[in-house]
Scaffold this motif. Structure first.
Motif, short mmCIF file in Angstrom:
data_model
loop_
_atom_site.label_atom_id
_atom_site.label_comp_id
_atom_site.label_asym_id
_atom_site.label_seq_id
_atom_site.Cartn_x
_atom_site.Cartn_y
_atom_site.Cartn_z
N LYS A 175 12.36 -43.29 77.16
CA LYS A 175 13.42 -44.17 77.66
C LYS A 175 12.90 -45.60 77.80
N ALA A 213 22.55 -49.99 80.12
CA ALA A 213 22.90 -48.60 80.43
C ALA A 213 23.96 -48.10 79.45
N LEU A 245 22.37 -44.45 79.32
CA LEU A 245 21.54 -44.10 80.47
C LEU A 245 22.27 -44.51 81.75
N THR A 246 21.84 -43.97 82.87
CA THR A 246 22.42 -44.39 84.14
C THR A 246 21.87 -45.76 84.53
N LYS A 247 22.64 -46.50 85.30
CA LYS A 247 22.18 -47.83 85.72
C LYS A 247 20.93 -47.73 86.60
N SER A 248 20.86 -46.70 87.44
CA SER A 248 19.67 -46.56 88.29
C SER A 248 18.42 -46.29 87.44
N ASN A 249 18.59 -45.49 86.39
CA ASN A 249 17.47 -45.19 85.50
C ASN A 249 17.00 -46.45 84.79
N SER A 270 9.96 -37.83 78.51
CA SER A 270 11.27 -38.48 78.37
C SER A 270 11.29 -39.84 79.06
N THR A 271 10.54 -40.00 80.14
CA THR A 271 10.49 -41.29 80.83
C THR A 271 9.88 -42.37 79.93
N ARG A 311 15.16 -48.82 87.28
CA ARG A 311 13.79 -48.38 87.58
C ARG A 311 12.86 -48.66 86.40
N THR A 312 13.35 -48.38 85.20
CA THR A 312 12.51 -48.59 84.01
C THR A 312 12.22 -50.07 83.80
#
Length: 271
Positions: free
Chosen positions: A7, A28, A33-37, A3-4, A40-41
């Motif tokens: 994304k 996001a 998606l979450t802003k933190s996700n 899934s990573t 990081r991506t």
């Protein structure tokens, strides 16, 4: 399923389709998606060179996507464009015609036209051969010297005529660049010789080689000299059809003679 990775690909595709840079919050919301996700991506994509940061905390794709896609597009385009030139070459020589690509230290036969002769060279589309043993491979290696890093100093010998060392190969590749063609004298398969020439795309990159192959008794030294002009002309014509103009190309990947002046004969090598 990772899934990573998915994304990351979704994020990259969204940025690639966007006409303007995008911020973390926009991305996001658009991708749910979450802003933190997303953050990081994005940092991972920046580190990998696919995305760059812009002023105001926004992000945009780099040209690495273009660099990644260009060889794939070139492979697809060159086969379609090459067909008529290969047909003409087949009519002129009555030998097997190959269109080849370089993959690390091998050539891959992208397309071929069989010789009408009852005795002919055998090969298959999608088949491979050591680049240092065949003409198309030598033509490509002459302008893709970074591929030599995949070869050992002592090369595997397939016939008594195989080039046995990397040093000897480098000398032959220099000769390819100087004389405009190279020859396979039965170095991969005994009794099979050929001739091939380099093909450049619109950016001046050596993307393929076009050539002939056949039995050594037909493709003797006299025949190879006779056919060198038509093979080189076919490669030149195909290069022009792909948009290549040696007068305007001055990139490091363009052949040495193409910087600012019309080239002598394009390098040919035995397929």
């Amino acid at each position: 399923m990772d899934s990573t990775l998915l994304k990351g690909l979704m994020l990259l595709e969204h940025l690639a389709g966007s006409e303007t840079p995008r911020g973390v919050s926009e991305l996001a919301r658009a991708l749910n998606l979450t802003k933190s996700n997303v953050h990081r991506t994005l940092q991972t994509l920046v580190a990998a060179g696919y995305v760059r940061t812009q002023t105001g905390g926004t992000y945009a794709c780099t040209l690495k996507l273009f660099e990644l896609a260009s060889p794939v597009v070139a492979r697809l385009d060159v086969r379609q464009v090459a067909e008529p030139f290969m047909r003409t070459l087949a009519d002129q020589t009555q030998e097997t015609i190959h269109l080849s690509l370089l993959d690390r230290a091998d050539v891959i036969y992208l397309h071929k036209i069989e010789s009408p002769q009852p005795v002919r060279a055998y090969s298959s589309i999608g088949g491979r051969a050591p680049a240092y043993c065949v003409a198309s491979g030598k033509a490509l290696l002459a302008y893709r010297e970074e591929a030599l890093a995949h070869l050992p100093e002592t090369l595997q010998v397939h016939t008594p005529r195989t080039i046995a060392t990397l040093d000897l190969l480098r000398r032959e590749l220099e000769q390819v660049r100087i004389q405009g063609f190279a020859i396979n004298r039965g170095e991969w398969r005994e009794g099979v010789c050929g001739l091939a020439a380099i093909v450049h795309d619109a950016m001046g990159r050596p993307v393929a080689a076009i050539g002939i192959s056949g039995p050594a008794d037909r493709l003797n030294p006299t025949a190879l000299r006779r056919f060198s002009d038509v093979v080189v002309d076919a490669a030149r014509s195909l290069s022009r059809a792909l948009g290549y103009n040696p007068i305007t190309i001055s990139s490091p990947t363009a052949p040495r003679h193409a910087r600012g002046s019309a080239p002598p004969r394009a390098p040919a090598a035995v397929a």
